[in-house]
Design a protein around this motif. Structure first.
Motif, PDB file in Angstrom:
ATOM      1  N   ARG A   1       0.811  -1.209   0.000  1.00 50.97           N
ATOM      2  CA  ARG A   1       0.000   0.000   0.000  1.00 50.97           C
ATOM      3  C   ARG A   1       0.847   1.264   0.000  1.00 50.97           C
ATOM      4  O   ARG A   1       0.344   2.347  -0.250  1.00 50.97           O
ATOM      5  CB  ARG A   1      -0.917   0.005   1.219  1.00 50.97           C
ATOM      6  CG  ARG A   1      -1.947  -1.093   1.172  1.00 50.97           C
ATOM      7  CD  ARG A   1      -2.871  -1.001   2.367  1.00 50.97           C
ATOM      8  NE  ARG A   1      -3.619  -2.232   2.471  1.00 50.97           N
ATOM      9  CZ  ARG A   1      -3.844  -2.877   3.593  1.00 50.97           C
ATOM     10  NH1 ARG A   1      -3.400  -2.393   4.720  1.00 50.97           N
ATOM     11  NH2 ARG A   1      -4.532  -3.982   3.601  1.00 50.97           N
TER      12      ARG A   1
ATOM     13  N   LEU B   1       0.596   3.519  -3.051  1.00 52.60           N
ATOM     14  CA  LEU B   1      -0.552   4.416  -3.071  1.00 52.60           C
ATOM     15  C   LEU B   1      -0.297   5.635  -2.184  1.00 52.60           C
ATOM     16  O   LEU B   1      -0.583   6.762  -2.567  1.00 52.60           O
ATOM     17  CB  LEU B   1      -1.813   3.688  -2.613  1.00 52.60           C
ATOM     18  CG  LEU B   1      -3.071   4.536  -2.547  1.00 52.60           C
ATOM     19  CD1 LEU B   1      -3.480   4.990  -3.940  1.00 52.60           C
ATOM     20  CD2 LEU B   1      -4.187   3.779  -1.884  1.00 52.60           C
TER      21      LEU B   1
ATOM     22  N   THR C   1      -6.997   1.768   2.593  1.00 58.50           N
ATOM     23  CA  THR C   1      -7.427   1.195   1.322  1.00 58.50           C
ATOM     24  C   THR C   1      -8.198  -0.101   1.561  1.00 58.50           C
ATOM     25  O   THR C   1      -7.991  -0.794   2.549  1.00 58.50           O
ATOM     26  CB  THR C   1      -6.222   0.886   0.410  1.00 58.50           C
ATOM     27  OG1 THR C   1      -5.371  -0.047   1.076  1.00 58.50           O
ATOM     28  CG2 THR C   1      -5.447   2.134   0.075  1.00 58.50           C
TER      29      THR C   1
ATOM     30  N   LYS D   1      -9.776  -3.467  -0.914  1.00 55.88           N
ATOM     31  CA  LYS D   1      -9.977  -4.084  -2.217  1.00 55.88           C
ATOM     32  C   LYS D   1     -11.464  -4.280  -2.423  1.00 55.88           C
ATOM     33  O   LYS D   1     -12.203  -4.534  -1.486  1.00 55.88           O
ATOM     34  CB  LYS D   1      -9.266  -5.437  -2.291  1.00 55.88           C
ATOM     35  CG  LYS D   1      -7.776  -5.338  -2.379  1.00 55.88           C
ATOM     36  CD  LYS D   1      -7.177  -6.714  -2.534  1.00 55.88           C
ATOM     37  CE  LYS D   1      -5.682  -6.621  -2.680  1.00 55.88           C
ATOM     38  NZ  LYS D   1      -5.062  -7.930  -2.820  1.00 55.88           N
TER      39      LYS D   1
ATOM     40  N   SER E   1      -9.453   7.694   1.936  1.00 55.17           N
ATOM     41  CA  SER E   1      -9.722   6.294   1.627  1.00 55.17           C
ATOM     42  C   SER E   1     -10.164   6.116   0.190  1.00 55.17           C
ATOM     43  O   SER E   1     -10.681   7.039  -0.431  1.00 55.17           O
ATOM     44  CB  SER E   1     -10.819   5.774   2.565  1.00 55.17           C
ATOM     45  OG  SER E   1     -11.142   4.446   2.244  1.00 55.17           O
ATOM     46  N   ASN E   2      -9.980   4.906  -0.314  1.00 55.51           N
ATOM     47  CA  ASN E   2     -10.512   4.561  -1.626  1.00 55.51           C
ATOM     48  C   ASN E   2     -11.888   3.928  -1.484  1.00 55.51           C
ATOM     49  O   ASN E   2     -12.420   3.370  -2.418  1.00 55.51           O
ATOM     50  CB  ASN E   2      -9.562   3.616  -2.360  1.00 55.51           C
ATOM     51  CG  ASN E   2      -9.462   2.257  -1.703  1.00 55.51           C
ATOM     52  OD1 ASN E   2      -9.739   2.102  -0.514  1.00 55.51           O
ATOM     53  ND2 ASN E   2      -9.030   1.264  -2.452  1.00 55.51           N
TER      54      ASN E   2
ATOM     55  N   LYS F   1     -13.049   8.881  -3.219  1.00 59.69           N
ATOM     56  CA  LYS F   1     -12.324   7.744  -3.758  1.00 59.69           C
ATOM     57  C   LYS F   1     -10.996   8.221  -4.328  1.00 59.69           C
ATOM     58  O   LYS F   1     -10.917   9.266  -4.960  1.00 59.69           O
ATOM     59  CB  LYS F   1     -13.132   7.052  -4.854  1.00 59.69           C
ATOM     60  CG  LYS F   1     -14.249   6.236  -4.298  1.00 59.69           C
ATOM     61  CD  LYS F   1     -14.710   5.268  -5.345  1.00 59.69           C
ATOM     62  CE  LYS F   1     -15.264   4.062  -4.658  1.00 59.69           C
ATOM     63  NZ  LYS F   1     -14.709   2.832  -5.065  1.00 59.69           N
TER      64      LYS F   1
END
Length: 129
Positions: free
Chosen positions: A22, A25, A68, A70, A111-112, A127
């Motif tokens: 991570r 990112l 993050t 998935k 955060s995504n 996002k």
């Protein structure tokens, strides 16, 4: 200086192998943030020391915690306040604010994923990708 000694006494972030992937990112988001403020002010940017991304400005501080997920997992309030080994996601941010109460301090969770409060799903947490 009192703030410096407090900051240096905080436990630094010891990320495991799962979060190693991570970091890319975090690095890309941090570079984007750096470009946003590059012409704005003199600053020092710290990556992954106490918080994921820190911006130390002349007149204040900004602390960003990046999270993050998935897939389409949605964060809930319980997710960000749930304690894990004595601290929560929000708690890690607010411990940084303590000595700076008299200064300009920004705390942000990036955060995504979206944040769901009660029955509403909020896009306040934008996002990333």
């Amino acid at each position: 200086m009192q703030n410096t000694s407090y900051y240096m006494s905080l436990p630094f972030d010891v990320s495991g192998s799962l979060s190693k992937n991570r970091f890319r990112l975090e690095l890309l988001w941090g570079i984007s943030k750096m470009l946003d403020i590059y012409d704005y002010d003199d600053f020092t940017m710290v990556f992954d020391y106490v918080c994921d991304i820190e911006v130390h400005l002349k007149d204040g501080y900004e602390f960003y915690q990046l999270k993050t997920h998935k897939g389409d997992k949605i964060y809930t309030i319980n997710d960000i306040v749930k304690t894990n080994n004595g601290s929560s996601i929000l708690g890690k941010l607010y411990i940084l604010k303590r000595p700076y109460d008299f200064q300009n301090v920004k705390l942000a969770l990036v955060s995504n994923s979206y944040l769901k409060t009660e029955k509403k799903c909020s896009q306040t947490l934008r996002k990333l990708a």
